[in-house]
Design an enzyme around this catalytic site. Structure first.
Site, PDB file in Angstrom:
ATOM      1  N   GLY A  46      83.164  27.692 -19.817  1.00  0.00           N
ATOM      2  CA  GLY A  46      82.496  28.316 -20.950  1.00  0.00           C
ATOM      3  C   GLY A  46      83.405  29.137 -21.836  1.00  0.00           C
ATOM      4  O   GLY A  46      82.974  29.713 -22.828  1.00  0.00           O
ATOM      5  N   HIS A  47      84.690  29.231 -21.502  1.00  0.00           N
ATOM      6  CA  HIS A  47      85.620  30.114 -22.232  1.00  0.00           C
ATOM      7  C   HIS A  47      86.926  29.384 -22.497  1.00  0.00           C
ATOM      8  O   HIS A  47      87.919  29.692 -21.843  1.00  0.00           O
ATOM      9  CB  HIS A  47      85.869  31.370 -21.408  1.00  0.00           C
ATOM     10  CG  HIS A  47      86.424  32.511 -22.189  1.00  0.00           C
ATOM     11  ND1 HIS A  47      87.773  32.727 -22.366  1.00  0.00           N
ATOM     12  CD2 HIS A  47      85.806  33.508 -22.841  1.00  0.00           C
ATOM     13  CE1 HIS A  47      87.964  33.826 -23.073  1.00  0.00           C
ATOM     14  NE2 HIS A  47      86.781  34.320 -23.368  1.00  0.00           N
ATOM     15  N   PHE A  48      87.109  28.577 -23.315  1.00  0.00           N
ATOM     16  CA  PHE A  48      86.189  27.895 -24.211  1.00  0.00           C
ATOM     17  C   PHE A  48      86.353  26.415 -23.934  1.00  0.00           C
ATOM     18  O   PHE A  48      87.470  25.963 -23.753  1.00  0.00           O
ATOM     19  CB  PHE A  48      86.521  28.221 -25.662  1.00  0.00           C
ATOM     20  CG  PHE A  48      86.507  29.703 -25.959  1.00  0.00           C
ATOM     21  CD1 PHE A  48      85.308  30.367 -26.162  1.00  0.00           C
ATOM     22  CD2 PHE A  48      87.685  30.428 -25.998  1.00  0.00           C
ATOM     23  CE1 PHE A  48      85.291  31.730 -26.437  1.00  0.00           C
ATOM     24  CE2 PHE A  48      87.666  31.795 -26.265  1.00  0.00           C
ATOM     25  CZ  PHE A  48      86.474  32.453 -26.481  1.00  0.00           C
ATOM     26  N   VAL A  87      90.819  29.315 -22.481  1.00  0.00           N
ATOM     27  CA  VAL A  87      91.616  30.540 -22.490  1.00  0.00           C
ATOM     28  C   VAL A  87      91.108  31.419 -21.352  1.00  0.00           C
ATOM     29  O   VAL A  87      89.897  31.636 -21.230  1.00  0.00           O
ATOM     30  CB  VAL A  87      91.463  31.300 -23.833  1.00  0.00           C
ATOM     31  CG1 VAL A  87      92.211  32.622 -23.801  1.00  0.00           C
ATOM     32  CG2 VAL A  87      91.953  30.436 -24.994  1.00  0.00           C
ATOM     33  N   PHE A 125      85.963  29.642 -14.968  1.00  0.00           N
ATOM     34  CA  PHE A 125      85.702  30.317 -16.241  1.00  0.00           C
ATOM     35  C   PHE A 125      86.041  29.468 -17.457  1.00  0.00           C
ATOM     36  O   PHE A 125      85.570  29.743 -18.559  1.00  0.00           O
ATOM     37  CB  PHE A 125      86.425  31.666 -16.311  1.00  0.00           C
ATOM     38  CG  PHE A 125      87.847  31.649 -15.846  1.00  0.00           C
ATOM     39  CD1 PHE A 125      88.868  31.200 -16.658  1.00  0.00           C
ATOM     40  CD2 PHE A 125      88.157  32.109 -14.566  1.00  0.00           C
ATOM     41  CE1 PHE A 125      90.179  31.188 -16.218  1.00  0.00           C
ATOM     42  CE2 PHE A 125      89.468  32.109 -14.120  1.00  0.00           C
ATOM     43  CZ  PHE A 125      90.484  31.646 -14.946  1.00  0.00           C
TER      44      PHE A 125
END
Length: 144
Positions: free
Chosen positions: A50-52, A57, A47
């Site tokens: 893309g986050h971030f 995070v 994750f």
């Protein structure tokens, strides 16, 4: 009764698998009452792509999911629910207090406050280094 469950034992209780198994170990388990588990958050988590990308995070929804998985272990360890599936039935009073970033170790605790029939409610708290990062009241429904 306190029990230690490694990842293989957790997989015998809940159906989640990579990349959605978000608990590495259970260090405390009082069957049908409470559980404490841990998630080592690494820079390699899918994750974070893309986050971030510039400031990774852990998404709050995945912290809640990790808490729900620990709750599922707690409720499914109750003799009458062994071999069944615990579905996430709802969430109340969710609060996110701090960011969870690569290198953090999430402590995931849940206390089941009510079980009636095939439904249960638990008070869930996630901490990092003793500081609360997320908390919520989680609802579970037991299926076949």
């Amino acid at each position: 009764m306190e029990k230690f469950l490694d990842i293989n034992e957790i997989k015998k209780i809940i159906p989640h698998r990579y990349p959605f198994l978000l608990v590495d170990k259970i260090t405390e388990l009082e069957e049908g009452k409470s559980a404490v588990g841990y998630k080592n958050v690494t820079a390699n988590e899918y994750f974070f792509n893309g986050h971030f990308p510039e400031e990774p995070v852990m998404p709050g929804v995945l912290i809640i999911e990790a808490l729900a998985q620990v709750g599922a272990v707690a409720i499914l360890s109750k003799e009458e629910f062994k071999g069944k599936i615990a579905y996430f039935g709802g969430i109340n009073k969710a609060k996110f207090r701090k960011k969870v970033v690569p290198g953090d170790v999430l402590r995931l605790s849940i206390e089941l406050t009510k079980i009636k029939g095939v439904a249960g409610v638990g008070k869930a708290v996630a901490t990092v280094d003793g500081k609360v990062v997320a908390e919520a009241e989680l609802l579970f429904v037991i299926g076949k």
